[in-house]
Design an enzyme around this catalytic site. Structure first.
Site, mmCIF file in Angstrom:
data_model
loop_
_atom_site.group_PDB
_atom_site.id
_atom_site.type_symbol
_atom_site.label_atom_id
_atom_site.label_comp_id
_atom_site.label_asym_id
_atom_site.label_seq_id
_atom_site.Cartn_x
_atom_site.Cartn_y
_atom_site.Cartn_z
ATOM 1 N N HIS A 135 28.205 7.072 -25.703
ATOM 2 C CA HIS A 135 26.913 6.725 -25.590
ATOM 3 C C HIS A 135 26.992 5.721 -24.440
ATOM 4 C CE1 HIS A 135 26.676 9.026 -29.091
ATOM 5 N NE2 HIS A 135 27.001 7.916 -29.829
ATOM 6 N N CYS A 136 27.907 5.563 -23.725
ATOM 7 C CA CYS A 136 28.522 4.569 -22.600
ATOM 8 C C CYS A 136 28.450 3.244 -23.161
ATOM 9 C CB CYS A 136 27.341 4.641 -21.614
ATOM 10 S SG CYS A 136 27.015 5.981 -20.649
ATOM 11 N N ALA A 137 28.671 3.028 -24.438
ATOM 12 C CA ALA A 137 28.891 1.970 -25.102
ATOM 13 C C ALA A 137 30.593 1.833 -25.374
ATOM 14 C CB ALA A 137 28.204 1.717 -26.303
#
Length: 462
Positions: free
Chosen positions: A402-404
């Site tokens: 999640h791009c985290a």
């Protein structure tokens, strides 16, 4: 007051996804656009023309609609005027605009503080600035990263405070995590940034505060002046509008004194280009190089007005397709209703998922304030395989980091990925129940694998 099931049924009639039977539970990535906004695009085409400096009726009409859209956005955020608003393609570009605008202001020995909770878009630009760009100019600027609590997903405020000092020029913080759901207390973060006492070029003695509002703005009331943020970025494609428009709010005096991110076109004052000098346009057009996404900005600002009408934020009148100011109390009532409804759905999902064998929810427990999402892993399952199986049951989740990426690595997830369900104003209890039931059915077909002693799953559970 929560939205009722009849409210949701009425709202869903405005969206095409409902006709297909889709269970849309990947709203943290992008929300669905209602038909009224797509119809609005078509209604604007008879006057399709560029903005500013045109003499035709079509150009003047489109210019008026475009400029009033900035007023709508500013009013929605509690900003003083349109002069504090710049539009870009997305949140990522808006944050990059801040980074490049500040590029020449950093001094040797300065530092930037961000957190392990961040979306890559609020970490990688600062990594690039401190560790790739500025070193090529012989300038040393340190990048510092604050921890978070692995159990609750909450930002470690004590650690954040320990990283901020008299050379901290900027603190960059998520307003709401798109992975763990946690919402850092922005007033406390503001106080921590103030305590550093960095002497800014404007004469202030405080670190500036940039908030990534991509997950905050769509389901929360945000007043930028009350929060005293220096910069706030968010995307309209997470707030009902089609893709292509992001917003940067910045304090007016910062936009006045900073260099633009992009050069050319409308950011130039009319006629003020000579071999020796270039004059910049007034705000906010100083930050509007080239031809902007004109129709996209108009439609995106109208998405805010449509949200009021959809959730009954103002029972006295309709706001969609108008240009009158939306009163602050109406904005608050609208966003409170959206926030309460999505929080209810999130609690319902977390309660349902809690009984699934081998499933581990990430972030705080049910009932704690969070953005409207839940990320989880299931022992013995790849998140990607799990999301694919849910899709076969008609449920749209999302698997990945999640791009985290920082937070996934920090939690020791292997692979650095999770499965995520996320909700918005048009989701119903039935959507949540169908999604949870699909998770149960998928997992029941493959019992959890035994946890190896000392293995990765044991470390994750700890």
């Amino acid at each position: 007051m929560d939205l009722t099931e009849p409210d949701i049924a009425r709202i869903r009639e405005q969206f095409d996804f409902d006709r297909s039977g889709r269970v849309v539970t990947n709203n943290a990535a992008s929300t669905q656009p209602p038909r009224q906004l797509l119809d609005l695009y078509r209604s604007l085409t008879p006057f399709y023309e560029n903005v500013h400096r045109g003499q035709s009726d079509a150009s003047r009409y489109t210019t008026d609609r475009f400029e009033s859209s900035y007023d709508t956005i500013a009013g929605w955020l509690g900003a003083p005027s349109r002069r504090s608003i710049a539009t870009y393609r997305n949140t990522t570009e808006a944050i990059n605009a801040v980074m490049y605008s500040l590029l020449t202001e950093f001094r040797d020995g300065d530092n930037v503080v961000t957190t392990m909770l961040e979306h890559n878009s609020n970490y990688v630009p600062w990594h690039g600035l401190c560790r790739e760009i500025l070193p090529r100019f012989g300038r040393r600027v340190e990048l510092r990263i604050a921890r978070f609590d692995h159990r609750t997903g909450e930002l470690d405020l004590d650690h954040l405070a320990s990283l901020v000092d008299a050379r901290t020029k900027l603190v960059c913080c998520s307003g709401a995590s798109n992975f763990l759901g946690s919402k850092p207390p922005l007033p406390i973060v503001r106080a921590i940034a103030d305590a550093g006492g960095y002497p800014q070029p404007t004469g202030e003695r405080r670190a500036r505060l940039l908030v990534d509002g991509a997950q905050l703005v769509p389901s929360s009331f945000v007043d930028v002046q009350a929060l005293d943020v220096d910069y706030l970025a968010f995307s309209f494609h997470k707030l009902l509008a089609p893709f292509g428009v992001g917003v940067l709010y910045a304090k007016e005096h910062l936009l006045e004194q900073s260099l633009p991110f992009l050069y050319g076109g409308d950011m130039i004052a009319d006629g003020q280009v000579t071999p020796d000098a270039v004059g910049y346009n007034g705000l906010p057009w100083k930050y509007s190089a080239g031809t902007p996404n004109i129709l996209g900005v108009i439609v995106s600002a109208q998405a805010l007005r449509l949200a009021v009408d959809l959730v009954g934020g103002d029972p006295t009148r309709m706001h969609f397709r108008s240009e009158d100011p939306v009163p602050g109390p109406v904005v608050r009532r609208t966003m409170d209703r959206i926030g309460e409804h999505t929080a209810h759905l999130t609690r319902r999902a977390m309660d349902g998922l809690s009984g699934v064998p081998g499933l581990r929810m990430l972030g705080g427990p049910p009932g704690t304030p969070r953005s409207p999402l839940v990320a989880f892993t299931v022992a013995g399952w790849s998140p990607f395989e799990l999301a694919a199986e849910l899709n076969r049951h008609g449920v749209e989740s999302r698997a990945g980091c999640h791009c985290a990426t920082l937070a996934h690595h920090d939690l020791g997830l292997d692979p650095p990925a999770s499965c995520r369900l996320s909700f918005y104003l048009y989701n119903s209890n039935a959507d949540v129940d169908r999604a949870v039931d699909a998770v149960r059915k998928v997992v029941a077909h493959r019992p959890p694998a035994p946890t190896p002693v000392g293995g990765r799953h044991r470390r994750e559970a700890a």
